[in-house]
Design a protein around this motif. Structure first.
Motif, PDB file in Angstrom:
ATOM      1  N   UNK A  76      -3.407  -3.720  -5.675  1.00 23.16           N
ATOM      2  CA  UNK A  76      -3.501  -2.297  -5.346  1.00 23.16           C
ATOM      3  C   UNK A  76      -3.227  -1.430  -6.573  1.00 23.16           C
ATOM      4  N   UNK A  77      -2.198  -1.796  -7.349  1.00 18.95           N
ATOM      5  CA  UNK A  77      -1.882  -1.024  -8.554  1.00 18.95           C
ATOM      6  C   UNK A  77      -2.993  -1.175  -9.588  1.00 18.95           C
ATOM      7  N   UNK A  78      -3.543  -2.371  -9.695  1.00 21.13           N
ATOM      8  CA  UNK A  78      -4.647  -2.616 -10.634  1.00 21.13           C
ATOM      9  C   UNK A  78      -5.856  -1.764 -10.271  1.00 21.13           C
ATOM     10  N   UNK A  79      -6.148  -1.681  -8.969  1.00 21.63           N
ATOM     11  CA  UNK A  79      -7.288  -0.876  -8.523  1.00 21.63           C
ATOM     12  C   UNK A  79      -7.070   0.605  -8.830  1.00 21.63           C
ATOM     13  N   UNK A  80      -5.834   1.073  -8.629  1.00 18.41           N
ATOM     14  CA  UNK A  80      -5.525   2.477  -8.930  1.00 18.41           C
ATOM     15  C   UNK A  80      -5.682   2.748 -10.418  1.00 18.41           C
ATOM     16  N   UNK A  81      -5.133   1.860 -11.254  1.00 23.67           N
ATOM     17  CA  UNK A  81      -5.214   2.052 -12.699  1.00 23.67           C
ATOM     18  C   UNK A  81      -6.661   2.046 -13.174  1.00 23.67           C
ATOM     19  N   UNK A  82      -7.449   1.106 -12.667  1.00 24.88           N
ATOM     20  CA  UNK A  82      -8.854   1.012 -13.084  1.00 24.88           C
ATOM     21  C   UNK A  82      -9.622   2.275 -12.685  1.00 24.88           C
ATOM     22  N   UNK A  83      -9.374   2.759 -11.488  1.00 25.24           N
ATOM     23  CA  UNK A  83     -10.059   3.956 -11.012  1.00 25.24           C
ATOM     24  C   UNK A  83      -9.719   5.165 -11.858  1.00 25.24           C
ATOM     25  N   UNK A  84      -8.437   5.349 -12.149  1.00 22.07           N
ATOM     26  CA  UNK A  84      -8.022   6.550 -12.882  1.00 22.07           C
ATOM     27  C   UNK A  84      -8.409   6.471 -14.356  1.00 22.07           C
ATOM     28  N   UNK A  85      -8.365   5.290 -14.924  1.00 21.74           N
ATOM     29  CA  UNK A  85      -8.731   5.143 -16.331  1.00 21.74           C
ATOM     30  C   UNK A  85     -10.219   5.352 -16.561  1.00 21.74           C
ATOM     31  N   UNK A  86     -11.014   5.144 -15.531  1.00 23.38           N
ATOM     32  CA  UNK A  86     -12.468   5.238 -15.683  1.00 23.38           C
ATOM     33  C   UNK A  86     -13.028   6.581 -15.234  1.00 23.38           C
ATOM     34  N   UNK A  87     -12.177   7.516 -14.855  1.00 25.52           N
ATOM     35  CA  UNK A  87     -12.686   8.728 -14.210  1.00 25.52           C
ATOM     36  C   UNK A  87     -13.459   9.656 -15.138  1.00 25.52           C
ATOM     37  N   UNK A  88     -13.362   9.451 -16.459  1.00 27.71           N
ATOM     38  CA  UNK A  88     -14.162  10.240 -17.395  1.00 27.71           C
ATOM     39  C   UNK A  88     -15.395   9.488 -17.860  1.00 27.71           C
ATOM     40  N   UNK A  89     -15.679   8.366 -17.214  1.00 26.44           N
ATOM     41  CA  UNK A  89     -16.913   7.645 -17.519  1.00 26.44           C
ATOM     42  C   UNK A  89     -16.732   6.317 -18.227  1.00 26.44           C
ATOM     43  N   UNK A  91       0.817  -1.211   0.000  1.00 27.62           N
ATOM     44  CA  UNK A  91       0.000   0.000   0.000  1.00 27.62           C
ATOM     45  C   UNK A  91       0.855   1.268   0.000  1.00 27.62           C
ATOM     46  N   UNK A  92       1.960   1.256   0.757  1.00 31.65           N
ATOM     47  CA  UNK A  92       2.836   2.429   0.799  1.00 31.65           C
ATOM     48  C   UNK A  92       3.423   2.715  -0.580  1.00 31.65           C
ATOM     49  N   UNK A  93       3.827   1.667  -1.289  1.00 30.19           N
ATOM     50  CA  UNK A  93       4.391   1.844  -2.629  1.00 30.19           C
ATOM     51  C   UNK A  93       3.373   2.477  -3.569  1.00 30.19           C
ATOM     52  N   UNK A  94       2.113   2.043  -3.455  1.00 30.03           N
ATOM     53  CA  UNK A  94       1.068   2.597  -4.313  1.00 30.03           C
ATOM     54  C   UNK A  94       0.845   4.074  -4.003  1.00 30.03           C
ATOM     55  N   UNK A  95       0.875   4.423  -2.719  1.00 27.25           N
ATOM     56  CA  UNK A  95       0.716   5.831  -2.326  1.00 27.25           C
ATOM     57  C   UNK A  95       1.846   6.669  -2.918  1.00 27.25           C
ATOM     58  N   UNK A  96       3.065   6.133  -2.878  1.00 27.93           N
ATOM     59  CA  UNK A  96       4.207   6.861  -3.429  1.00 27.93           C
ATOM     60  C   UNK A  96       4.100   6.997  -4.949  1.00 27.93           C
TER      61      UNK A  96
END
Length: 291
Positions: free
Chosen positions: A145-158, A3-8
């Motif tokens: 954790x990285x997969x969740x971050x990527x999915x969230x950011x890639x989907x932020x425009x809908x 989790x710390x690595x993902x935050x960084x």
């Protein structure tokens, strides 16, 4: 990654998103040049792929192309900052779009946008999602954790993110409802639901998912490519005409057509194709591993 690595990582990408695009792009090219000078497994994979696909080139030409590719790959990682955390307008500012089809046609048939793993594929998909509704297939990463971050950011425009392993029924339902689906089928995902067809004359394990989904969803298949423009001018997303008579009824014929189309694009800017991937990881029975 913990989790710390993902935050960084997220913090670094946020910082990069606030910096001028050209600065980030140049920094990526510099770091890529430095990393190419070091021995690495990825460098080894790139060199093997280039020797297999371009046997007519000299060793010096292979090394030059490999070095240029490393620069583009590392640059694309740094530019994830703009893509994942920049505004929609910041993405529109760096990506041109040229489409052979009418993207605003409300009467268009179900559509599969077929992409390829050039270093700019992600920013092209992000740009499209700022304009129109779309669903996008993704492959789960080893780091949750990285997969969740990527999915969230890639989907932020809908964009609706769908894991590649999901039921084909869900994808077909989206297609028939009128929502386009973006996917890429040019990587070695294993022999299941794949066929071996040539890629630059080398047998390549190639997914048949595009043909199957197009047949089930009664969809047209529209290729797209995102190119990195010279002199740090950004990117160009090109959306081509739909493939004629596709699917043909033969998975082998369709897979070969996909690879042939990709070959035509790769030779235009070979340094931008994702050679760090083990494209020939699986081999036909009786053929030795190349890696």
């Amino acid at each position: 990654m913990n989790r710390l690595s993902i935050v960084l990582v997220a913090g670094l990408l946020r910082t990069l998103s606030a910096l001028p695009y050209k600065f980030v792009a140049r920094l990526g090219m510099i770091i890529g040049t430095a990393l190419y000078a070091l021995p690495s497994r990825r460098k080894h994979i790139v060199q093997i792929n280039l020797r297999l696909c371009f046997p007519e080139k000299t060793d010096r030409e292979h090394r030059k192309l490999a070095r240029a590719h490393f620069r583009h790959v590392v640059r694309s990682y740094l530019e994830r900052g703009i893509q994942w955390f920049g505004s929609a307008q910041s993405i529109r500012d760096i990506v041109q779009i040229e489409s052979k089809i009418d993207l605003d046609d409300n009467t268009a048939p179900p559509t599969i946008f077929m992409g390829f793993h050039f270093v700019g594929i992600e920013v092209g998909c992000m740009l499209y999602s700022t304009h129109l509704p779309v669903a996008s297939l993704y492959t789960r990463m080893s780091s949750t954790a990285l997969c969740d971050l990527a999915r969230k950011q890639r989907s932020r425009f809908g964009a609706e993110m769908i894991e590649r392993a999901s039921s084909a029924r869900k994808i077909v339902e989206l297609l028939r409802s009128g929502k386009p689906v973006m996917l890429a089928a040019d990587m070695d995902q294993g022999v299941d639901s794949s066929v071996f067809v040539p890629f630059f004359g080398v047998p390549a394990c190639t997914l048949t998912a595009v043909s199957r989904l197009a047949r089930l969803g009664r969809a047209r298949v529209v290729p797209f490519v995102t190119e990195v423009l010279p002199n740090y001018q950004g990117y160009k997303l090109t959306i081509f005409e739909p493939l004629a008579d596709f699917p043909s009824g033969s998975d082998v014929v369709d897979a070969r057509r996909m690879n042939a189309f990709l070959e035509e694009q790769v030779v235009k800017f070979p340094e931008q194709y994702y050679w760090v991937h083990r494209r020939f990881k699986h081999r036909p029975p009786g053929m030795e591993s190349v890696y």
